[in-house]
Design a protein around this motif. Structure first.
Motif, mmCIF file in Angstrom:
data_model
loop_
_atom_site.group_PDB
_atom_site.id
_atom_site.type_symbol
_atom_site.label_atom_id
_atom_site.label_comp_id
_atom_site.label_asym_id
_atom_site.label_seq_id
_atom_site.Cartn_x
_atom_site.Cartn_y
_atom_site.Cartn_z
ATOM 1 N N LEU A 88 2.680 116.817 84.708
ATOM 2 C CA LEU A 88 2.669 118.195 85.192
ATOM 3 C C LEU A 88 4.002 118.857 84.869
ATOM 4 O O LEU A 88 5.066 118.272 85.067
ATOM 5 N N GLU A 89 3.929 120.090 84.385
ATOM 6 C CA GLU A 89 5.127 120.814 83.987
ATOM 7 C C GLU A 89 5.164 122.194 84.638
ATOM 8 O O GLU A 89 4.119 122.798 84.900
ATOM 9 N N ASP A 90 6.362 122.669 84.862
ATOM 10 C CA ASP A 90 6.591 124.032 85.358
ATOM 11 C C ASP A 90 7.232 124.830 84.226
ATOM 12 O O ASP A 90 8.445 125.003 84.161
ATOM 13 N N ARG A 91 6.420 125.325 83.332
ATOM 14 C CA ARG A 91 6.954 125.930 82.118
ATOM 15 C C ARG A 91 7.607 127.288 82.368
ATOM 16 O O ARG A 91 8.491 127.686 81.613
ATOM 17 N N ASP A 92 7.151 128.005 83.409
ATOM 18 C CA ASP A 92 7.783 129.295 83.678
ATOM 19 C C ASP A 92 8.901 129.188 84.712
ATOM 20 O O ASP A 92 9.467 130.191 85.136
ATOM 21 N N GLU A 93 9.192 127.941 85.129
ATOM 22 C CA GLU A 93 10.345 127.638 85.984
ATOM 23 C C GLU A 93 10.363 128.460 87.271
ATOM 24 O O GLU A 93 11.407 128.924 87.730
ATOM 25 N N ASP A 94 9.181 128.584 87.896
ATOM 26 C CA ASP A 94 9.127 129.288 89.175
ATOM 27 C C ASP A 94 8.913 128.333 90.344
ATOM 28 O O ASP A 94 8.660 128.759 91.469
ATOM 29 N N GLY A 95 9.013 127.031 90.077
ATOM 30 C CA GLY A 95 8.872 126.044 91.136
ATOM 31 C C GLY A 95 7.458 125.570 91.363
ATOM 32 O O GLY A 95 7.222 124.711 92.215
ATOM 33 N N VAL A 96 6.492 126.104 90.614
ATOM 34 C CA VAL A 96 5.090 125.713 90.747
ATOM 35 C C VAL A 96 4.602 125.176 89.407
ATOM 36 O O VAL A 96 4.848 125.779 88.360
ATOM 37 N N MET A 98 -11.543 122.735 113.169
ATOM 38 C CA MET A 98 -12.315 123.443 112.153
ATOM 39 C C MET A 98 -12.629 122.489 111.013
ATOM 40 O O MET A 98 -11.776 121.780 110.516
ATOM 41 N N ARG A 99 -13.863 122.433 110.594
ATOM 42 C CA ARG A 99 -14.277 121.568 109.505
ATOM 43 C C ARG A 99 -14.185 122.327 108.196
ATOM 44 O O ARG A 99 -14.684 123.452 108.055
ATOM 45 N N VAL A 100 -13.531 121.716 107.245
ATOM 46 C CA VAL A 100 -13.367 122.377 105.952
ATOM 47 C C VAL A 100 -14.460 121.910 105.022
ATOM 48 O O VAL A 100 -14.568 120.733 104.741
ATOM 49 N N THR A 101 -15.265 122.797 104.576
ATOM 50 C CA THR A 101 -16.299 122.472 103.599
ATOM 51 C C THR A 101 -15.833 122.929 102.237
ATOM 52 O O THR A 101 -14.860 123.676 102.101
ATOM 53 N N ILE A 102 -16.550 122.497 101.241
ATOM 54 C CA ILE A 102 -16.153 122.860 99.885
ATOM 55 C C ILE A 102 -16.220 124.370 99.667
ATOM 56 O O ILE A 102 -15.419 124.957 98.954
ATOM 57 N N CYS A 103 -17.172 125.008 100.360
ATOM 58 C CA CYS A 103 -17.275 126.462 100.196
ATOM 59 C C CYS A 103 -16.048 127.163 100.738
ATOM 60 O O CYS A 103 -15.536 128.117 100.146
ATOM 61 N N ILE A 104 -15.590 126.707 101.905
ATOM 62 C CA ILE A 104 -14.409 127.331 102.495
ATOM 63 C C ILE A 104 -13.201 127.121 101.611
ATOM 64 O O ILE A 104 -12.431 128.043 101.342
ATOM 65 N N VAL A 105 -13.039 125.881 101.120
ATOM 66 C CA VAL A 105 -11.873 125.594 100.285
ATOM 67 C C VAL A 105 -11.895 126.441 99.019
ATOM 68 O O VAL A 105 -10.891 127.018 98.611
ATOM 69 N N LEU A 106 -13.066 126.553 98.403
ATOM 70 C CA LEU A 106 -13.150 127.345 97.187
ATOM 71 C C LEU A 106 -12.805 128.806 97.443
ATOM 72 O O LEU A 106 -12.222 129.481 96.595
ATOM 73 N N SER A 107 -13.141 129.270 98.644
ATOM 74 C CA SER A 107 -12.836 130.659 98.954
ATOM 75 C C SER A 107 -11.355 130.899 99.125
ATOM 76 O O SER A 107 -10.901 132.038 99.090
ATOM 77 N N LEU A 108 -10.587 129.832 99.300
ATOM 78 C CA LEU A 108 -9.156 129.973 99.500
ATOM 79 C C LEU A 108 -8.386 129.975 98.190
ATOM 80 O O LEU A 108 -7.184 130.223 98.168
ATOM 81 N N ILE A 109 -9.062 129.656 97.102
ATOM 82 C CA ILE A 109 -8.378 129.517 95.826
ATOM 83 C C ILE A 109 -8.453 130.833 95.045
ATOM 84 O O ILE A 109 -9.524 131.337 94.769
ATOM 85 N N VAL A 110 -7.326 131.379 94.728
ATOM 86 C CA VAL A 110 -7.278 132.598 93.921
ATOM 87 C C VAL A 110 -6.435 132.297 92.696
ATOM 88 O O VAL A 110 -5.246 132.013 92.808
ATOM 89 N N PHE A 111 -7.027 132.340 91.556
ATOM 90 C CA PHE A 111 -6.301 131.988 90.354
ATOM 91 C C PHE A 111 -5.298 133.082 89.983
ATOM 92 O O PHE A 111 -5.540 134.270 90.138
ATOM 93 N N SER A 112 -4.126 132.654 89.532
ATOM 94 C CA SER A 112 -3.098 133.607 89.129
ATOM 95 C C SER A 112 -3.603 134.474 87.977
ATOM 96 O O SER A 112 -4.422 134.060 87.173
ATOM 97 N N CYS A 113 -3.063 135.685 87.930
ATOM 98 C CA CYS A 113 -3.465 136.593 86.868
ATOM 99 C C CYS A 113 -2.831 136.232 85.533
ATOM 100 O O CYS A 113 -3.161 136.803 84.501
ATOM 101 N N LYS A 114 -1.894 135.254 85.563
ATOM 102 C CA LYS A 114 -1.266 134.865 84.314
ATOM 103 C C LYS A 114 -2.282 134.176 83.416
ATOM 104 O O LYS A 114 -3.119 133.415 83.880
ATOM 105 N N THR A 115 -2.170 134.437 82.130
ATOM 106 C CA THR A 115 -3.090 133.809 81.194
ATOM 107 C C THR A 115 -2.487 132.578 80.543
ATOM 108 O O THR A 115 -3.208 131.718 80.046
ATOM 109 N N ASP A 116 -1.163 132.472 80.565
ATOM 110 C CA ASP A 116 -0.511 131.353 79.898
ATOM 111 C C ASP A 116 -0.403 130.128 80.799
ATOM 112 O O ASP A 116 -0.164 129.025 80.325
ATOM 113 N N PHE A 117 -0.535 130.332 82.109
ATOM 114 C CA PHE A 117 -0.308 129.240 83.043
ATOM 115 C C PHE A 117 -1.494 129.075 83.986
ATOM 116 O O PHE A 117 -2.189 130.043 84.302
ATOM 117 N N LYS A 118 -1.690 127.825 84.427
ATOM 118 C CA LYS A 118 -2.829 127.524 85.288
ATOM 119 C C LYS A 118 -2.384 127.334 86.735
ATOM 120 O O LYS A 118 -2.718 126.344 87.366
#
Length: 744
Positions: A88-96, A1-21
């Motif tokens: 890079l920091e893990d400020r909420d200490e959840d391993g990410v 399967m070839r991964v295009t930028i569109c497919i990759v972008l569709s896999l990204i779901v940003f966390s609902c947290k506002t303080d962390f990225k």
């Protein structure tokens, strides 16, 4: 399967947290060895084209980003200052990781970094810099080396910056090592090793690789075979540890020379490695015991990571792949480009994923892959980046130990850890913080034969604190296992003196009686050094070792490495009389001849690595030729014919004559007639272009625009300069063909 930028972008779901990225990436198309978990712990938008990481004493990740590398299919923009180093920091200490701060920006192709001496060592070619860190800001920048890396293709620039147990920092793609002593940076020659990535085992041997060889390494500790400046070791360093270059991808990934017979199988799947890099000897202590000191290797072209198992035989190291038919980690995500790996403070394995569609540098990019990348839109896969963590399924993700707050006793305790990262970092901090209050306990630890790894770290910590002694090392050598004894033998060389000769002789004879190949090997490297002040006491034992290991090339190199000052005497002692010389006598004779001719090992006379010719050719092509023929080689209608697969560039002699003396039409290219109302001028009268420059252009054009590139040496270019057109103008195609027929 070839991964295009569109497919990759569709896999990204940003966390609902506002303080962390934090981002969440779907990795269903990744397959890791059963018993392990794979987690994405950092990704875009925090990252963009990461190539190297290191952890600081607080467990934070420092990342070098290189977005200038192949940002488009033509590879333009390499000189833009868009690189950076982030924390890079893990400020909420959840391993990410959830927060990124810029430490340095506006960098051009930052290549490597290392947390060291309380600051940051980093490479921005051609320079190697060190900065202190104050409140996460760089201060007091020092230029460590102004010729660390030649300008050009990053695939061939030094990198790695790996601190070894001997307190020296080593590199891949380089023949220099570095150390800071009393605030002063020291640079000295070492063996040239590898291409991209360097690692070490617990003992301190170095391992590395190149594109087509997944694992290379040294049989012996660094610099043991180069003390004799006139000998070039060939058998004890830079050895292929396994001939098995087979890979087992999950899919048919696009590779640079996929059109060449034997590169792909009948299903278009890669057979052998073509872009191996970023090896790591696992020393984290958190994986099952059968993974200890296994070597993992990044294979980015096939989207996988390979596992190798090392075997030690005293004077040799070999490796074998852990499995046939599968890999430790593999994916069908063609954006997965693992390029380096690191241990984490908690002992897990971290993988740096450059996550770029095209990772073949433009100077070596084949027309085949260029076209394939366009069709599959791999060239649009840019501005991404990932860091993965691999941990045992039943293992814990523990909070990292904050080394910055540890006391001297706590740092000493870490020297006993099963985690090599913690041992290394504790040793280093004890040294650069000048923890002299640790010396009494370090001396006890160095003599504790029940903990060999701790002994080795303790000895080199004492060395870094200038607190070793001849008597202590002698005691360690008399009571410890072979690995520790080997290091003690090496360290004893700091105490070569008349007053220590007798005790050293007795010690070495006692050690030789153990009949241990590893101990004998390090005795072979050192006896010549001691013989420089007392040949009658040490040459007899050296002669015994040569006879005992007659025909063993590694031992022969070890002996000659330490005998620069006693070569004539040594040769006389080991002489076999009349008749055919032994291989050892040949080696000594060759060394004496090199010494007579003042022909040193190149590492002692070469100041820096030169730019590879193909990258140099790419730059010259873009400066001189691309205005008409385009970066892509496609030409411009009405101005210049295409070069891609042109019959006029496949033969290097023909191409050289055209470049040197010019060409005027009409000509046929790929079956099409070009009747252009102008000529291509030759470059032979351009005094700024050398024969080597023309050779470099030919090398690049042949690679970039033909499927089977061929080069032409500068001396041949020099000869062809004399084949000028009889008309005094540019060649016509008929004149050119006639000249080619007359060439030898």
């Amino acid at each position: 399967m070839r991964v295009t930028i569109c497919i990759v972008l569709s896999l990204i779901v940003f966390s609902c947290k506002t303080d962390f990225k934090e981002t969440k990436i779907t990795i269903d198309n990744y397959k890791v060895e059963p018993g392990f978990d794979l987690d994405v712990i950092a990704s875009e938008p925090l990252l963009n084209t990461p190539v190297a990481i290191d952890f600081d004493n607080k467990g934070r990740i420092w990342v070098a980003e290189m977005p200038g590398f192949m940002g488009n299919i033509d590879g333009t923009g390499e000189n833009l200052p868009n690189g950076s180093i982030k924390i890079l920091e893990d400020r909420d200490e959840d391993g990410v990781m959830d927060h990124a701060k810029i430490f340095l920006d506006s960098l051009v192709m930052p290549r490597a970094l290392a947390i060291a001496y309380g600051g940051l060592l980093y490479a921005e070619p051609p320079n190697l810099y060190f900065v202190d860190i104050e409140n996460d800001k760089p201060t007091n920048r020092v230029l460590v080396d102004s010729i660390y890396a030649a300008d050009g293709n990053p695939e061939y620039q030094p990198n790695g910056l790996k601190m070894n147990i001997d307190n020296w920092i080593y590199n891949a793609g380089s023949h220099f090592r570095y150390q800071r002593k009393n605030g002063v940076w020291i640079k000295e020659p070492t063996t040239f090793r590898g291409q991209w990535g360097i690692t070490k085992d617990n003992f301190g041997r170095l391992f590395y690789n190149n594109n087509s060889t997944q694992l290379l390494g040294d049989y012996i500790l660094p610099n043991r075979l180069i003390r004799n400046e006139f000998m070039v070791p060939e058998k004890g360093v830079n050895q292929i540890l396994t001939k098995d270059q087979r890979v087992y991808p999950l899919h048919a990934a696009a590779v640079n020379r996929g059109y060449v017979k034997g590169v792909l199988n009948k299903d278009s799947i890669l057979i052998d490695v073509t872009a191996a890099c970023g090896p790591l000897v696992y020393r984290g202590g958190n994986f099952p015991s059968d993974y200890d000191e296994n070597v993992f290797v990044c294979i980015p072209e096939a989207n996988l990571i390979k596992r190798n198992i090392l075997s030690y035989q005293g004077d040799k190291v070999t490796a074998k792949q852990a499995w046939e038919g599968k890999e430790f980690l593999a994916s069908t995500d063609e954006g997965f480009r693992p390029v380096s790996m690191n241990h984490g403070p908690e002992g897990n394995l971290y993988v740096v994923d450059m996550h770029r569609g095209v990772i073949q540098h433009h100077a070596f990019l084949s027309p085949y892959l260029k076209e394939k990348a366009k069709v599959e839109k791999l060239d649009t896969l840019v501005n991404f980046g990932r860091i993965f963590r691999i941990r045992p399924t039943d293992g814990k993700v523990e909070n990292s130990t904050d080394l910055s707050a540890l006391s001297t006793p706590e740092l000493l305790e870490l020297l006993k850890s099963k985690n090599g990262w913690l041992r290394d970092r504790a040793q280093h901090k004890l040294i650069y913080k000048r923890k002299v209050d640790a010396v009494p306990q370090l001396q006890k630890m160095a003599k504790n034969a029940s903990a060999p790894l701790t002994q080795m770290h303790a000895m080199y910590t004492l060395k870094g604190l200038d607190s070793l002694s001849f008597d202590m090392l002698k005691d360690v050598a008399e009571t410890s296992d072979a690995a520790v004894v080997s290091h003690a033998i090496v360290l004893l060389e700091d105490y070569i003196s008349d007053e220590n000769v007798t005790e050293a002789q007795v010690l070495f004879e006692k050690l030789a009686s153990k009949n241990d190949k590893s101990i004998d090997l390090y005795l072979a490297t050192t006896l010549g050094m001691w013989a420089n002040i007392s040949g009658d006491k040490f040459i007899p034992l050296l002669n015994e070792l040569e006879s005992k290991y007659e025909g063993n090339a590694v031992f022969q190199e070890a002996i000659v490495s330490g005998t620069q000052g006693v070569g004539d005497e040594l040769l006389r002692v080991v002489s076999k009389g009349e008749g055919e010389k032994s291989s050892f006598e040949d080696l000594v004779t060759k060394n004496l001849q090199r010494k007579k001719e003042v022909k040193k090992n190149p590492i002692y006379v070469t100041k820096s690595r030169s730019q590879d010719s193909r990258t140099k050719g790419a730059k010259l092509y873009r400066q001189i030729c691309a205005a008409c023929h385009q970066d892509s080689g496609s030409g411009i209608e009405g101005l210049a014919p295409p070069l891609v697969n042109s019959e006029h560039v496949t033969k290097p002699e023909k191409l050289a004559l055209i470049i040197l003396h010019g060409l005027k039409g009409p000509i046929h290219v790929n079956g099409s007639l070009y009747e252009l109302n102008h000529v291509m001028p030759g470059l032979s009268s351009n005094e700024t272009l050398s024969d080597a420059d023309i050779s470099a252009i030919i090398s690049y054009v042949g690679n970039a625009f033909t499927d089977y590139p061929k080069g032409l040496r500068p001396n041949k270019v020099k000869e062809l300069r004399q084949n000028k057109p009889e008309s005094g103008s540019e060649y016509t195609i008929e004149e050119l063909e006639a000249v080619l027929e007359g060439l030898p």
